[in-house]
Each structure stands twice: as C-alpha cells, then as structure tokens.
Design a protein around this motif. Structure first.
Motif, PDB file in Angstrom:
ATOM      1  N   TRP A  36     -11.439  24.078 -15.469  1.00 57.66           N
ATOM      2  CA  TRP A  36     -12.288  23.696 -14.262  1.00 57.66           C
ATOM      3  C   TRP A  36     -12.469  22.171 -14.156  1.00 57.66           C
ATOM      4  CZ3 TRP A  36     -13.766  26.375  -9.942  1.00 57.66           C
ATOM      5  CH2 TRP A  36     -13.584  27.679  -9.936  1.00 57.66           C
ATOM      6  N   GLY A  37     -11.456  21.281 -14.601  1.00 58.97           N
ATOM      7  CA  GLY A  37     -11.625  19.973 -14.584  1.00 58.97           C
ATOM      8  C   GLY A  37     -10.931  19.378 -13.426  1.00 58.97           C
ATOM      9  N   VAL A  38      -9.716  18.907 -13.366  1.00 60.35           N
ATOM     10  CA  VAL A  38      -8.733  18.415 -12.495  1.00 60.35           C
ATOM     11  C   VAL A  38      -7.410  19.204 -12.675  1.00 60.35           C
ATOM     12  CG1 VAL A  38      -9.936  15.988 -12.409  1.00 60.35           C
ATOM     13  CG2 VAL A  38      -8.172  16.694 -13.921  1.00 60.35           C
ATOM     14  N   PRO A  81      -9.955  16.950  -8.430  1.00 58.99           N
ATOM     15  CA  PRO A  81     -11.101  17.770  -8.951  1.00 58.99           C
ATOM     16  C   PRO A  81     -11.141  19.160  -8.258  1.00 58.99           C
ATOM     17  CG  PRO A  81     -11.855  16.110  -7.441  1.00 58.99           C
ATOM     18  CD  PRO A  81     -10.320  15.984  -7.673  1.00 58.99           C
ATOM     19  N   SER A  82     -11.725  20.033  -8.805  1.00 56.14           N
ATOM     20  CA  SER A  82     -11.882  21.488  -8.576  1.00 56.14           C
ATOM     21  C   SER A  82     -12.380  21.714  -6.940  1.00 56.14           C
ATOM     22  CB  SER A  82     -12.738  22.350  -9.430  1.00 56.14           C
ATOM     23  OG  SER A  82     -14.116  21.716  -9.093  1.00 56.14           O
ATOM     24  N   ASP A  83     -13.337  21.079  -6.561  1.00 59.19           N
ATOM     25  CA  ASP A  83     -13.541  21.223  -5.120  1.00 59.19           C
ATOM     26  C   ASP A  83     -12.567  20.915  -4.155  1.00 59.19           C
ATOM     27  OD1 ASP A  83     -14.134  18.681  -5.620  1.00 59.19           O
ATOM     28  OD2 ASP A  83     -15.896  18.707  -4.782  1.00 59.19           O
ATOM     29  N   ARG A 125     -11.834   8.267 -12.093  1.00 62.23           N
ATOM     30  CA  ARG A 125     -12.695   8.880 -12.976  1.00 62.23           C
ATOM     31  C   ARG A 125     -12.085   8.639 -14.355  1.00 62.23           C
ATOM     32  NH1 ARG A 125     -15.362  13.166 -10.433  1.00 62.23           N
ATOM     33  NH2 ARG A 125     -14.645  13.862  -8.661  1.00 62.23           N
ATOM     34  N   ASN A 160     -16.882  18.931 -15.161  1.00 63.06           N
ATOM     35  CA  ASN A 160     -16.869  20.262 -14.636  1.00 63.06           C
ATOM     36  C   ASN A 160     -16.147  19.987 -13.249  1.00 63.06           C
ATOM     37  OD1 ASN A 160     -19.161  19.031 -13.289  1.00 63.06           O
ATOM     38  ND2 ASN A 160     -20.461  20.519 -13.371  1.00 63.06           N
ATOM     39  N   GLY A 161     -15.836  18.868 -12.689  1.00 58.64           N
ATOM     40  CA  GLY A 161     -15.049  18.722 -11.523  1.00 58.64           C
ATOM     41  C   GLY A 161     -16.161  18.978 -10.458  1.00 58.64           C
ATOM     42  N   GLY A 203     -17.932  16.313  -8.783  1.00 57.44           N
ATOM     43  CA  GLY A 203     -17.299  15.388  -8.010  1.00 57.44           C
ATOM     44  C   GLY A 203     -18.179  15.073  -6.946  1.00 57.44           C
ATOM     45  N   ALA A 243      -9.303  12.389  -7.375  1.00 57.69           N
ATOM     46  CA  ALA A 243      -9.398  11.426  -8.367  1.00 57.69           C
ATOM     47  C   ALA A 243      -8.016  11.122  -9.101  1.00 57.69           C
ATOM     48  CB  ALA A 243     -10.445  12.099  -9.835  1.00 57.69           C
TER      49      ALA A 243
END
Length: 975
Positions: A816-818, A855-857, A958, A965-966, A968, A973
């Motif tokens: 759950w990072g990038v 990032p995750s979102d 970043r 945890n993303g 953001g 990023a």
C-alpha cells in the motif's frame, strides 16, 4: 509721559472707521475669491457635464451593441441555419432582432449572399475593411464593424426604395450543415445609435468609428456622417475618457467631453459651446460684485454713526478713571455702551478692591512678621557691610537677646559666637563674598546660650537693585545638628557592617595602587595564617601564594584595572605551618573623578572544604570513567551546580561533541526538533519528550534529592531519533548533602517503535476497510444509474469490481505504498495484446513512458479510468476490430517550477467515432473523479478516426527512504 501719549493717540471715531474698513476689505477679498471660485466651479461643472454625458452615451451605445452582439451569436447557433433552412431562419432572425430597420444577412467566405431579410437573393460585397476578415472572428464570437458607406452595399429597402443610408453591422461566424462557414450580420442604420438618448441643445453629440469616421450626429447629421475626424481629435481622445477645449469645423470655441465604447472602441463626443457657459458665469459675477459694493457702503455708514456714540461713553469712563487714580471710590457710570458700563463697574470695583487689599496687605505684613518671629530658623537682613537691619525674634529668644540689642550691630557680634574668633572670621568672609555678589554657605559649630553646641548650615545671599548693585544681604541659618548626628550614626553602621563581614568568615582587603600598601582585616590575616602587619604590602601577601598561581592573579588584576573584566580568581596559599588553603578572591576597582584606578577593594573566602568535596567527586568520576568508557549506553555525571563532571563516549556521540568539550558545561546540544520522522516513516512518538541530558531536568533531581527514571529523546548526527529510559541517582557527601548526579540511559527505541507500529496498523486497517467499502458503494450506485437491465448491471459491476480487485492486488504487493504506472496499465491491457497486426507488424497495444510511481489513492483512480477506457475500446472502439490499435504514452514535464505527469490514450483503426448522446459512468469517472479529486486537467476528443484521451496530473516528490501508507494528498509521486 501721559500727556505725550494723549497727544499722539487717535480718537475712537478714527479707530471705529478703521475697524469698519478692516471689515470691508475682507468682504471685497471674499467677493473676489468667491467670483474666482464660482468661475472655476462653473467651468468644472460644464466640463464634468460634458464628460458625464459622453460616458452616458458611450454606455448606452455599448448596451445597444451588446444586445446586437448577443443576438448575432444566438442567430449563429440557430438550428435552422445549421440545417440550411434559410427561410425558417429568416423569420426567426427578424423576430429575434425586433427592430424594423434592422437587416439580417448571411454571407459565405467568397462573398455570396445566401440571405438578406430586406432584399431578394443576390450578392453582397465582402466586409468593407480587411480588419473584419474571417481570421479575426473566432467561432462563437462577435465583432462590430466600422461605418459601412451607402455605396458599400445594396439599398436598405431594395432597389426601388429610398436612397441608401450609412449602416454598421455586428458579425458572427456560423456553420451551415456543420461544414459550410458563413458570416451572420445584423446591419442597422447609424441614425439609430444616437436617437432617443435625451440629447437636447445646446449639447451636441457625435459618434466616430475606430478610423475616426463620423457614424452619427445629433445635429447636421447629413453634412457630417462619413467625414473623417482630424488627426488631432484622434490623438486627444486616445486615453479613453476626459475633456478638452477646441474649435469646431465652423471655428466656434467649444468644450468637448469624450469617451470610448467598450464594444467597437468607437469615440463618443459631447460638445457644449463655450459661449453658453460664459453667459451664465458673467451674470453671476455681476450680481456678486454689486452685492459686495453695497455691503461695503453700508458698513462705512454704520461705523461712523455708532463711533460717535461710543466716543461719548469712553469720555465719561475716562473721567471716572481719573478719580480712581486720585484715590477716590467713584460710583459706576451709566452710558449707552454696555462695554463702557462694564469698564466703569470694573473701575469702581477695582477702587474698592484696592482699598480692601491695602488693608489686607497691612494685616498680612503683621502676620508675616509674627510668623518670622516664631520661626526657629535664623532669618536676617544685612547691609552690605554686615550690619543687621532686620532679624526674627525666635533665634534671639533662644540665646536670650532682644531685637533692639542686635539691630545695628555686625552679624559676627550679634549672637553668642562673638566670643569665638574662628566663627567671627568665617562670618566676615561670607559677608564679604556676598557683598561682591557671590552667594556662599558654610557649616559652623557655634555655642548656644546655655553652653551647649549647635551646628548651623549658614548661607549669605545678595539682593540686587534694578541696576545690579548689591543693596542688601539675606542671611539664613538652618540647624543641622541632627543631620550631623545621622552622619555619625552612618559611620557606626559601616562599622557594624564590617563586623558582619568578619562574622561571615569573609576577609576584606584594600590595596592602594600608587603605593602598593595593603590594608587587610583580621579574617584575611587568619586565612593566610599570619598577623595583619605581615600583609602590609601587596608584595607581602603574594609571597604566600604558590608560584604557579601568581601569574593568573596578576592577569586578573590587570584586566579589572583596564575595565575588561571583573576581578575574580581562585588561588592557593601556603601558611607558615606548611598547610595549603584554597582562597576565592573578588574585588572592585575604585576610581577617581577622571576614571583612573586608585584602589582595589575586595574580599577573600576560604573555599578549602568545597575544593576537597570537588576532589572527592572527581575521584568518584574517575572511577565511573573507567566503567563508562566501555559501556554502550550513555552515562554522565554532574556536580552540585549542574556542570558535566563526566561524559562517556556514548553520550558524546549522541550529542555530536567531544567528551572533553562537554566537561565543565551545563547544557548539551539543543534537543531534536519536534515532528522529525523516524526510520519507519511514522510520526515520532518521542517528539514531546525532553532532550537527553537536559540541564533543567537534571537540576530538578539535584534540587529534590530524589532519584527517578524518565524517558528522554536524542537525535544523533546523520541518524534518526532515539528514545532512552534514563535512571537518575543523586550522589551525597559524608554530611548527606547532594554533591552531584549520576545518570545511566538505556535505548528503548525499538520497543517504542514496535508499540507505535502496532497501533498504526490497527488504525490503517480500519481506514482501508472504510475506503474500500465507500469505493464499492460508489461503483454500484454509478453502474445502477447507467445500466439498462439487471444483466447489464451484473456484467458492468462485476468487471469494475474485478478491475478494483486487480489494482488492490498491486497495492497489496507494494505494501500500500506506491505502484509503478507501467504495472498498472499492463494489468489492464495485457489481455488485449494479441500480437502484431497490419503490414508493418505494429503491436496492437503500445505503451511507452518513463518509470513513474503512483500513491495508492491516485493508483485506484487511474486504474479504474484505464479499465473504463479499455472496456469502451473493446466494446465500441479500436480494440473491437482486428485492425484497431491503441497507443498509451506518458511523460514527466516541468514548467513554471512544477512537475506534471502527462498521459495520452489514442485509439486508431476502429469504427467511426461519434460523440455520445449522454454521459455514462465511464465519462463521469474520467471527467469528474480525475479532474476534481486529483486536480488534474482532463481532455476527451471523439474524433471520427478514434477516441483521444489526455490527462495531466501534478506531481509531488516523495522521499525515497520514507515509505508510508500512501495517504498522500491526491497527487502522483515521481520516482
């Protein structure tokens, strides 16, 4: 002198006449200023009216042109025109324009007139000026033409109608059948521009186009319309709005107000003949002049009339004043002038007050004499030679003498001090100085009448005549016997202070710098173990100081004398018995009026016991040093004053300093800044902890004498923050007093981080579950709104959930990072890469771009967007046929100091594309989610050859080692 002043004075009538003239002159000045101000105000009023009228007309013309421009744009988008139904369009156009004299014309690019609402079909010339060419008209815009001369077009009412008139047009671009560009024009006669504007004589208004050609005029329009304005007029009106003066074409001086319209940039002139303004101004000035002259004449007559009456009243008051001067008390006079009556009453009252004050003065003199006679302080008046002229009685009563015995005698013979030669000589000297004009004073010790002594502060001061000659001497003597007693008491207090210093075991010393002689107290001699006489010279007591301590003493003394630093030093003395004592010494420098050092005055304190305690502490520190040098945990020792006595290498490494530099200091390096991330990338829980080895925290333990264990933080150089559990134990001497502090720290950073990570994982899991459920709910609601039946809903909903699951899988694999953008696109498009196609063996799906991490979102949003685009391409686009291709390209660009990810999705070779009739879930996702939530620029073009989609997402850098945890901020990023 009084007779001379009377002869040179002027009568009251003359002064009243001058007063009237003084009142009249300002009236004339005021009238002149008023006429000048009125003239200026009238000119300004006409200028403002001309400018305001020009602005009003320009605003009205702008409203007219704005309405025509709106109508032209509306006609350009009329569906009947787009369909080529010109008859229907003509009826709608005339209904929309509304003006009976308006003409709606549709012209092609080559000048062919397709429609003229006033004429049969035929040709209409192209626009009369190149600046209104097609290239200057953007689709959906409108432009206002300049004057179109009658010869530039057909008659306004047909070939058989009246003579052609000058018109102007508002033009807009349009398309017929979505492919043939045409020009839609609304033409109106220029006479309509200034009609019904409320313009009446003597005001004349004129309207000019950009080139300076007259469009319309409220007077003599036929003679002026179409004429060109002179260049000077265009130059004067270039700044937009204002006024100027000039001549008309007929040579008449005129005031011009001008303004420019916003649409068309036409020039509006409002003209007022200057003769109109001058006529009203001349009438007003003449009226003011007559009024001023009349007021001046009336003022002169009234001043003369009332002056005579006032003069008679003044003469009666003058006679009354003479009586007052002769010492009489006359009654007040009654005249016709109230002020004269008031002066008369004031004179009568002054006469009565003078009589009363004379009596009161006599009584006051008696009271003053009585007060002086009872005043214990000696007050006397002397002749310049010292003879007593006046003296108060109380001092005489104290010595048993009468005033008559003293008056006429010399001051030094008047009182009991006459028998003492020194006192008599001192008094003679004071009197002689005062007779020369010099005040002087002296304290004298004189006898009383009863034989006791008195101390007098005696002063003799001169009294001068108007010409500066000393005419009298004033003697005052104040009893200061009590003050002298207080001085003696102060000296006794100083002696008591000296005794108190000795009781505090402080030894005092005083060295005269010019002679080197030294005055020491008994305690100082006791500290040195000798008699005071053995320390009579500075060199004497220096011989008792150890040789290695003498140079620091001499340097500290030299610095104090130079004013560079206070004198403070510690040295060792050797008593005659051989015992060595430690002595702390401090002193101040006494200087003369010129700032030169005269004496060194100081104290000595025997600090042998304290030094021995420090040596005992040092031995303990040495023992700890052997242990602390090899210990991995930080260890430090402070003395009773909070100074570092020992610092082991582990603590020195934490503080980024050498252990030797810290010893003797009270405070280490500053504590770490709050909020610095730790090695896990999470906010540091120790940010609220105090810094390790803090002075205040350690001194608190020393002050209370109670040991404790506390948590403290440290940030070593080039490393992350660490948390320590510090055990602080006070040290005590043989008397039980706290003599220092021992601190041992243990690193508990990993334990604290494990606790924080466990708490963070629980919060993160809760957050992820809520977000996932919200995303599924949004997909279900949006799919339900666009699905036609339950089967279509099931198919679309399942596909989108699979796409979301695929993206979640990538996020899980990346903690759950990038997520790399390429991996995200490959996961969506890999099923459609069926191999090369076409004569050149071009891959059906091509992806090209640099490595970019999301990032995750952001990855979730772009992943769903890629799924929607791929689904649309497979169903309706390029991937729905074997020959179709898809190119996905992305890049990172920098502009204006910001970086952005630019992604393009281009489909080619598929079925012909037409714009959708409604927006489905995919379109809303692409436009609103990407454009709104990610603050991105989204572009979708439904070109016939294929769909083109472009996306620009702002990038946020970043840290490479941060992880996270993303969460953001909703932006990509770059890696």
């Amino acid at each position: 002198m009084t007779g001379s002043a009377t002869r040179h004075g002027r009568p009251l009538v003359w002064h009243l006449a001058a007063f009237g003239a003084a009142l009249t002159v300002p009236v004339f000045v005021f009238v002149a200023i008023l006429m000048w101000w009125v003239a200026a105000s009238e000119q300004a009023r006409y200028e403002n009216e001309a400018a305001d009228r020009a602005l009003e007309i320009a605003a009205a013309v702008d409203r007219e042109l704005a309405g025509l421009a709106a109508a032209a744009r509306a006609l350009a988008t009329d569906p009947a025109l787009d369909a080529g139904r010109l008859d229907v369009f003509a009826s709608r156009a005339m209904a929309a324009v509304g003006a009976a004299e308006a003409d709606v014309i549709v012209t092609t690019r080559d000048g062919t007139r397709l429609l003229d609402t006033r004429l049969p079909r035929g040709a209409l010339p192209a626009p009369p000026d190149p600046e209104y060419a097609w290239d200057h008209l953007s689709p959906g815009g409108a432009i206002v033409s300049d004057l179109i001369h009658p010869e530039a077009g057909p008659p306004a009412l047909g070939a058989d109608g009246p003579a052609p008139v000058a018109v102007f047009a508002v033009n807009a671009r349009a398309l017929i059948e979505r492919r043939t560009p045409v020009l839609v024009s609304i033409a109106l006669p220029t006479t309509a521009l200034l009609s019904d504007r409320g313009i009446s004589p003597p005001l004349v208004a004129a309207l000019f186009d950009r080139r300076g050609t007259v469009l319309a005029r409220t007077r003599d329009e036929e003679a002026f319309v179409g004429d060109r304005a002179p260049r000077t007029l265009l130059d004067r009106t270039a700044d937009g709005a204002g006024t100027f003066r000039g001549l008309t074409r007929d040579g008449e001086p005129t005031l011009f107000g001008y303004a420019r319209t916003r649409l068309g940039q036409w020039i509006v002139l409002a003209m007022v003949p200057e003769s109109v303004a001058r006529a009203s101004l001349q009438t007003l000035i003449a009226t003011l002049a007559v009024l001023g002259l009349g007021l001046a004449a009336l003022s002169g007559v009234l001043a003369t009339l009332f002056g005579r009456r006032a003069a008679a009243s003044i003469r009666r008051v003058r006679r009354m004043a003479r009586l007052v001067g002769e010492g009489e008390t006359p009654d007040p006079v009654a005249t016709s002038v109230r002020e004269a009556n008031e002066v008369g009453e004031a004179l009568a009252q002054a006469a009565r007050d003078l009589r009363d004050r004379t009596a009161a003065l006599a009584r006051s003199e008696g009271r003053l004499r009585e007060m002086l006679d009872n005043l214990i302080t000696l007050v006397a008046v002397l002749e310049p030679d010292g003879t007593v002229v006046e003296i108060n009685r109380a001092p005489l009563r104290a010595v048993g003498r009468a005033r008559r015995e003293v008056i006429g005698t010399k001051l030094w013979d008047a009182l009991p001090w006459r028998a003492e030669a020194p006192v008599r000589e001192a008094l003679r000297r004071l009197v002689a100085q005062a007779a020369r004009g010099e005040a002087s004073r002296i304290d004298i010790d004189a006898p009383r009448g009863d034989g006791s002594r008195i101390v007098l502060d005696l002063q003799v001061a001169p009294l001068h005549d108007a010409d500066g000659t000393v005419s009298r001497l004033v003697v005052s003597a104040l009893d200061v016997t009590e003050r002298e007693r207080a001085s003696a008491s102060l000296r006794e207090s100083e002696e008591r202070l000296r005794l108190a210093v000795e009781a505090g075991r402080l030894g005092s010393w005083d060295v005269a710098l010019d002679t080197g002689r030294c005055l020491v107290s008994e305690r100082t001699a006791e500290i040195f173990g000798v008699e005071p006489k053995a320390l009579a010279l500075q060199a004497d007591w220096l011989q008792f100081v150890l040789p290695e301590d003498r140079v620091p003493i001499q340097e500290a003394l030299a610095a104090a004398i130079a004013g560079d630093a206070p004198y403070r030093t510690t040295f060792r003395v050797v008593r005659p018995s051989g015992e060595i004592r430690f002595v702390a010494s401090s002193a101040v420098i006494k200087r003369d009026a010129h700032g030169r050092a005269e004496h060194v005055i100081g104290v000595h304190l025997d600090v042998t016991e304290e030094r021995r305690a420090e040596e005992e502490l040092q031995r303990a520190v040495d023992l700890l040093r052997v242990i602390g040098e090899t210990a991995p945990d930080p260890i430090w020792v402070r003395d009773a004053k909070g100074r570092f006595a020992f610092v082991n290498p582990a603590l020195a490494r934490l503080l980024g300093a050498d252990p030797a530099e810290l010893v003797g200091q009270t405070a280490p390096a500053l504590p770490p800044p709050p909020g610095e991330p730790d090695t896990a990338g999470h906010p540091d829980a120790s940010r609220d902890l105090p810094g390790i080895a803090g002075f205040e925290a350690d001194m608190e333990v020393i002050g209370t004498g109670e040991g404790r264990a506390v948590e403290e933080a440290a940030t070593p150089p080039q490393a992350h923050r660490l948390t320590y559990l510090v055990s602080k134990t006070p040290m005590r001497d043989e008397r039980g007093r706290v003599s220092g502090l021992v601190c041992v720290a243990s690193d508990i950073t990993e334990r604290k981080r494990a606790e924080e990570r466990q708490s963070l994982m629980v919060r993160e899991l809760h957050h992820r579950v809520k977000n996932s459920l919200a995303t599924v709910q949004a997909i279900a609601n949006a799919t339900a709104r666009t699905a036609t039946d339950i089967s279509a809903f099931r198919e679309a909903f399942n596909a989108r959930i699979v796409s979301l699951a695929r993206t979640h899988t990538l996020l899980t694999e990346n903690a759950w990072g990038v997520i790399p953008l390429r991996d995200l696109l490959v996961a969506e498009l890999a099923p459609y890469e069926t191999g090369p196609t076409g004569p050149e063996a071009t891959p059906r799906v091509r992806m090209e771009g640099p490595d970019v991490a999301l990032p995750s979102d952001v990855a979730l949003s772009i992943g769903m967007a890629a799924h929607e685009l791929a689904t649309n391409a497979v169903k309706y686009g390029a991937l729905s046929v074997p020959s179709g291709t898809l190119a996905v390209d992305w890049s990172v660009e920098t502009g204006n100091g910001r970086r952005a990810l630019r992604l393009s999705w281009v489909e080619r070779g598929g079925p012909t594309v037409t714009p959708p009739s409604r927006q489905g879930f995919g379109t809303r996702l692409l436009r609103h989610m990407l454009g709104g939530q990610l603050s991105s620029d989204v572009e979708m073009r439904f070109d016939p050859e294929g769909l083109t989609f472009r996306l620009a997402v702002p990038l946020v850098e970043r840290a490479r080692d941060g992880g996270g945890n993303g969460g953001g901020d909703g932006r990509a990023a770059a890696e």
